[in-house]
Design an enzyme around this catalytic site. Sequence first.
Site, short mmCIF file in Angstrom:
data_model
loop_
_atom_site.label_atom_id
_atom_site.label_comp_id
_atom_site.label_asym_id
_atom_site.label_seq_id
_atom_site.Cartn_x
_atom_site.Cartn_y
_atom_site.Cartn_z
N SER A 143 0.86 -1.19 0.00
CA SER A 143 0.00 0.00 0.00
C SER A 143 0.89 1.23 0.00
O SER A 143 2.04 1.18 0.45
CB SER A 143 -0.86 0.01 1.26
OG SER A 143 -1.45 1.28 1.46
N TYR A 156 -1.40 -0.93 10.50
CA TYR A 156 -1.62 -1.17 9.07
C TYR A 156 -0.35 -0.80 8.29
O TYR A 156 0.14 -1.56 7.46
CB TYR A 156 -2.81 -0.35 8.59
CG TYR A 156 -3.17 -0.59 7.13
CD1 TYR A 156 -3.81 -1.75 6.74
CD2 TYR A 156 -2.89 0.37 6.16
CE1 TYR A 156 -4.15 -1.97 5.40
CE2 TYR A 156 -3.23 0.16 4.83
CZ TYR A 156 -3.86 -1.01 4.46
OH TYR A 156 -4.19 -1.22 3.14
N1 LIG Z 1 -8.98 -0.31 -0.10
C1 LIG Z 1 -7.98 0.46 -0.46
O1 LIG Z 1 -8.17 1.62 -0.83
C2 LIG Z 1 -6.59 -0.12 -0.45
C3 LIG Z 1 -5.49 0.71 -0.75
C4 LIG Z 1 -4.21 0.15 -0.74
C5 LIG Z 1 -4.04 -1.20 -0.47
N2 LIG Z 1 -5.14 -1.97 -0.16
C6 LIG Z 1 -4.91 -3.39 0.10
O2 LIG Z 1 -5.55 -4.13 -0.92
C7 LIG Z 1 -5.91 -5.42 -0.42
C8 LIG Z 1 -7.37 -5.69 -0.75
O3 LIG Z 1 -8.17 -4.79 -0.02
P1 LIG Z 1 -9.68 -4.47 -0.44
O4 LIG Z 1 -9.84 -3.01 -0.26
O5 LIG Z 1 -9.98 -5.09 -1.74
O6 LIG Z 1 -10.46 -5.21 0.76
P2 LIG Z 1 -11.77 -6.12 0.73
O7 LIG Z 1 -12.10 -6.35 2.17
O8 LIG Z 1 -12.82 -5.53 -0.16
O9 LIG Z 1 -11.26 -7.49 0.07
C9 LIG Z 1 -10.44 -8.38 0.79
C10 LIG Z 1 -11.08 -9.76 0.81
O10 LIG Z 1 -10.22 -10.63 1.56
C11 LIG Z 1 -11.03 -11.47 2.38
N3 LIG Z 1 -10.23 -11.94 3.51
C12 LIG Z 1 -9.87 -11.22 4.61
N4 LIG Z 1 -9.16 -11.98 5.44
C13 LIG Z 1 -9.06 -13.21 4.86
C14 LIG Z 1 -8.44 -14.42 5.25
N5 LIG Z 1 -7.78 -14.53 6.41
N6 LIG Z 1 -8.53 -15.49 4.42
C15 LIG Z 1 -9.19 -15.39 3.24
N7 LIG Z 1 -9.80 -14.26 2.82
C16 LIG Z 1 -9.74 -13.18 3.63
C17 LIG Z 1 -12.20 -10.58 2.78
O11 LIG Z 1 -13.32 -11.34 3.23
C18 LIG Z 1 -12.45 -9.82 1.48
O12 LIG Z 1 -13.36 -10.50 0.65
C19 LIG Z 1 -5.59 -5.41 1.08
O13 LIG Z 1 -4.34 -6.00 1.30
C20 LIG Z 1 -5.52 -3.92 1.39
O14 LIG Z 1 -4.72 -3.66 2.51
C21 LIG Z 1 -6.39 -1.47 -0.15
#
Ligand SMILES: NC(=O)c1ccc[n+]([C@@H]2O[C@H](COP(=O)([O-])OP(=O)(O)OC[C@H]3O[C@@H](n4cnc5c(N)ncnc54)[C@H](O)[C@@H]3O)[C@@H](O)[C@H]2O)c1
Length: 274
Positions: A143, A156
């Site tokens: 991130s 985080y």
């Molecule tokens: N949302 C943002 O703006 C953003 C920005 C930078 C980085 N990220 C990173 O991107 C990645 C995806 O985030 P997102 O925003 O799509 O989140 P999200 O919650 O929409 O998707 C993540 C998915 O992972 C699943 N999950 C969580 N823990 C789990 C586990 N232990 N085993 C299996 N599945 C599991 C959740 O149920 C969910 O469906 C993360 O690593 C997040 O830190 C997100």
Amino acid sequence: MQMLDGHVVLITGGGSGLGLGLARYFRNEGAQLAIMEIAEEKLAELKAEFGDEVLLVQGDVTRLDDLTACRSAVLERYGRLDALVGAQGVFDGNVPLKQIPTENIPALFDELFRTNVLGYILPVRVFIDVLDENDGAVVLTSSVAAYAADGGGLFYTATKGAVVSLVKQLAFEFAPRVRVNSVAPAAFANSQLRGPKALGMQGWKQSDIPKDAFVESFKQLAPLQELPTPEDYAPLYAFLASRHNKVMTGTTVLAEQGVLNRAVLTATGVVDHV
Ligand SMILES: NC(=O)c1ccc[n+]([C@@H]2O[C@H](COP(=O)([O-])OP(=O)(O)OC[C@H]3O[C@@H](n4cnc5c(N)ncnc54)[C@H](O)[C@@H]3O)[C@@H](O)[C@H]2O)c1
């Protein structure tokens, strides 16, 4: 020829947000897909969208027995794995350290590092032999929070910094056959990233932020102005997951809409153009 023709790809955390966007894009790029997801209700939605075309595995990516079952399911259906993509995560609620009750800190640390770091290390260990057989690839998710303050709270941020370090070490250990990289997004739409149980914030989701306010604040922050969709990041992930990538390993690709390329003098109004 499509980017992922002939590639079997496993996405962990593919039930919503980034992982789901990657799954949609990868499928169109010719990949044969498996998705591992913890949330039952999201698996039902995946089933409705993908039918039997995608192997759906319910499980927790931080649990070895779930991963072993996932490995068996992937090998039974496809007989191989070419790329492992880590897309699960949990947020820390952006709470400043001083405001976190001291007694909650160990549980918060364990929760964040378990999902965001162990959850990327364990699947690599479980699948490394099959990835090695196929000149495979690992692509993890960091991130912008790893590079600048206030992209999240301390916990985080620390987990996302850990991803930057661990891809370097894994790339070294698995060379020359398996390439290991990560992508560091800034933000994207349609995320359901949840808050931490350790602070009682598991009911909070990024999608609770009012969309207009989120888009507006991102516009002010990002030189490229648009709030990307998960699919906008997918070509980067697809390239890194594919055997077309013969030149990058141990790298984290900053894909942050220019957020870190901050204006300095004119932005503050202290100095104008001369
Ligand atoms: N949302 C943002 O703006 C953003 C920005 C930078 C980085 N990220 C990173 O991107 C990645 C995806 O985030 P997102 O925003 O799509 O989140 P999200 O919650 O929409 O998707 C993540 C998915 O992972 C699943 N999950 C969580 N823990 C789990 C586990 N232990 N085993 C299996 N599945 C599991 C959740 O149920 C969910 O469906 C993360 O690593 C997040 O830190 C997100």
